[in-house]
Write a protein that holds these residues in place. Structure first.
Motif, mmCIF file in Angstrom:
data_model
loop_
_atom_site.group_PDB
_atom_site.id
_atom_site.type_symbol
_atom_site.label_atom_id
_atom_site.label_comp_id
_atom_site.label_asym_id
_atom_site.label_seq_id
_atom_site.Cartn_x
_atom_site.Cartn_y
_atom_site.Cartn_z
ATOM 1 N N LEU A 133 45.287 36.379 37.939
ATOM 2 C CA LEU A 133 46.474 36.441 37.123
ATOM 3 C C LEU A 133 46.238 35.915 35.801
ATOM 4 O O LEU A 133 46.781 36.365 34.817
ATOM 5 C CB LEU A 133 47.658 35.568 37.706
ATOM 6 C CG LEU A 133 48.144 36.355 39.072
ATOM 7 C CD1 LEU A 133 49.517 35.348 39.607
ATOM 8 C CD2 LEU A 133 48.647 37.795 39.060
ATOM 9 N N ASP A 134 45.349 34.915 35.576
ATOM 10 C CA ASP A 134 44.765 34.418 34.285
ATOM 11 C C ASP A 134 44.249 35.605 33.403
ATOM 12 O O ASP A 134 44.414 35.686 31.968
ATOM 13 C CB ASP A 134 44.127 33.274 34.408
ATOM 14 C CG ASP A 134 44.840 32.211 35.185
ATOM 15 O OD1 ASP A 134 45.900 31.825 34.470
ATOM 16 O OD2 ASP A 134 44.027 31.384 35.695
ATOM 17 N N THR A 135 43.379 36.393 34.025
ATOM 18 C CA THR A 135 42.931 37.777 33.336
ATOM 19 C C THR A 135 43.925 38.463 32.816
ATOM 20 O O THR A 135 43.911 38.951 31.719
ATOM 21 C CB THR A 135 41.738 38.205 34.274
ATOM 22 O OG1 THR A 135 40.618 37.207 34.517
ATOM 23 C CG2 THR A 135 41.099 39.377 33.444
ATOM 24 N N LEU A 136 44.836 38.813 33.921
ATOM 25 C CA LEU A 136 45.790 39.892 33.621
ATOM 26 C C LEU A 136 46.719 39.431 32.558
ATOM 27 O O LEU A 136 47.415 40.027 31.789
ATOM 28 C CB LEU A 136 46.542 40.116 34.777
ATOM 29 C CG LEU A 136 45.844 40.909 35.968
ATOM 30 C CD1 LEU A 136 46.594 41.062 37.205
ATOM 31 C CD2 LEU A 136 45.661 42.417 35.539
ATOM 32 N N ARG A 137 46.959 38.053 32.344
ATOM 33 C CA ARG A 137 47.684 37.363 31.345
ATOM 34 C C ARG A 137 47.453 37.635 29.941
ATOM 35 O O ARG A 137 47.963 38.182 29.105
ATOM 36 C CB ARG A 137 47.822 35.688 31.435
ATOM 37 C CG ARG A 137 48.393 35.097 30.406
ATOM 38 C CD ARG A 137 48.076 33.513 30.667
ATOM 39 N NE ARG A 137 48.146 32.774 29.251
ATOM 40 C CZ ARG A 137 47.321 32.646 28.463
ATOM 41 N NH1 ARG A 137 45.946 33.044 28.684
ATOM 42 N NH2 ARG A 137 47.395 31.885 27.395
#
Length: 241
Positions: A133-137
């Motif tokens: 999720l941090d990458t997708l953020r």
């Protein structure tokens, strides 16, 4: 038994889900996802990404590789966690239609600097389908900025992909060159030597000989800035169509 994909998804959705892992063990420093990721970063910082393996991390933690799999699915999962940790540090501005170019440039530069802090780590992000999720953020934030600038959705999506790919590749190349220079490898040559070699090419290469200075120009992140601006020029044209 849950698949690796299900385990990754569960961890992303339930951040506190592994709190009980390792209970009852007489360890001064329990093995956790954070401990594994911290240790992995230390290895990459000291020895480069190519030195990173699950066995190497386990040895640094004083345990066996099999004990890591209760927390990290596999090496690919560890890669996602590392890139996710770096992406979490990248600041994302509120999309501003009047400043979208500067905002995208800033996000790309911030991501580049995170990658360059850990030699070769951007290799972990290449050819990966992110689920962290941090990458997708970060991709979400970049897409929102591009759309705020008026780019059509398809052009914005492909531009974000191209920018991310370039940041990854640029960071990897810079990291590899820096490590080889530090290691004293003979094939790494100076800009002056490269210019001389271009200038001494056979006459069958007249353009390269004539423009040896241009081919070897640039200091710091000049080439990075140029290429990001070039990609944004294309996106701006798409927004105006």
């Amino acid at each position: 038994m849950p698949t690796p994909q299900q385990r990754r998804a569960a961890r992303n959705q339930l951040p506190g889900g592994e709190a009980a892992a390792g209970r009852g063990a007489a360890r001064k420093a329990p093995i956790t996802v954070d401990a594994i990721v911290d240790t992995a970063f230390g290895i990459v910082e000291r020895e480069g990404y190519e030195a990173l393996t699950m066995r190497r991390v386990a040895a640094a933690l004083g345990t066996g590789a099999s004990s890591l799999y209760a927390h990290v699915v596999n090496k690919e999962d560890l890669d996602e966690l590392l890139i996710g940790r770096l992406c979490a540090r990248v600041p994302l501005p509120e999309p501003d239609p009047a400043a979208w170019r500067a905002q995208l440039t800033g996000v790309c530069a911030a991501l580049r600097d995170e990658y360059l802090s850990y030699p070769g780590i951007s290799r972990a992000a290449l050819a990966a389908a992110p689920s962290n999720l941090d990458t997708l953020r970060v991709s979400e934030g970049m897409l929102a900025i591009a759309l705020a600038g008026g780019a059509p959705p398809q052009a914005a999506a492909w531009a974000v992909d191209a920018l991310t790919l370039y940041v990854n590749a640029y960071s990897l190349e810079r990291s590899l060159a820096a490590r080889r220079i530090a290691g004293g490898e003979d094939w790494v040559i100076s800009r002056e030597e490269m210019a001389r070699r271009f200038a001494e090419l056979p006459d069958a290469f007249p353009v390269s000989k004539r423009h040896a200075a241009e081919l070897t120009a640039g200091t710091g992140h000049d080439r990075f800035d140029f290429t990001v601006a070039l990609l944004l020029d294309g996106l701006e044209r798409a927004a105006g169509d």
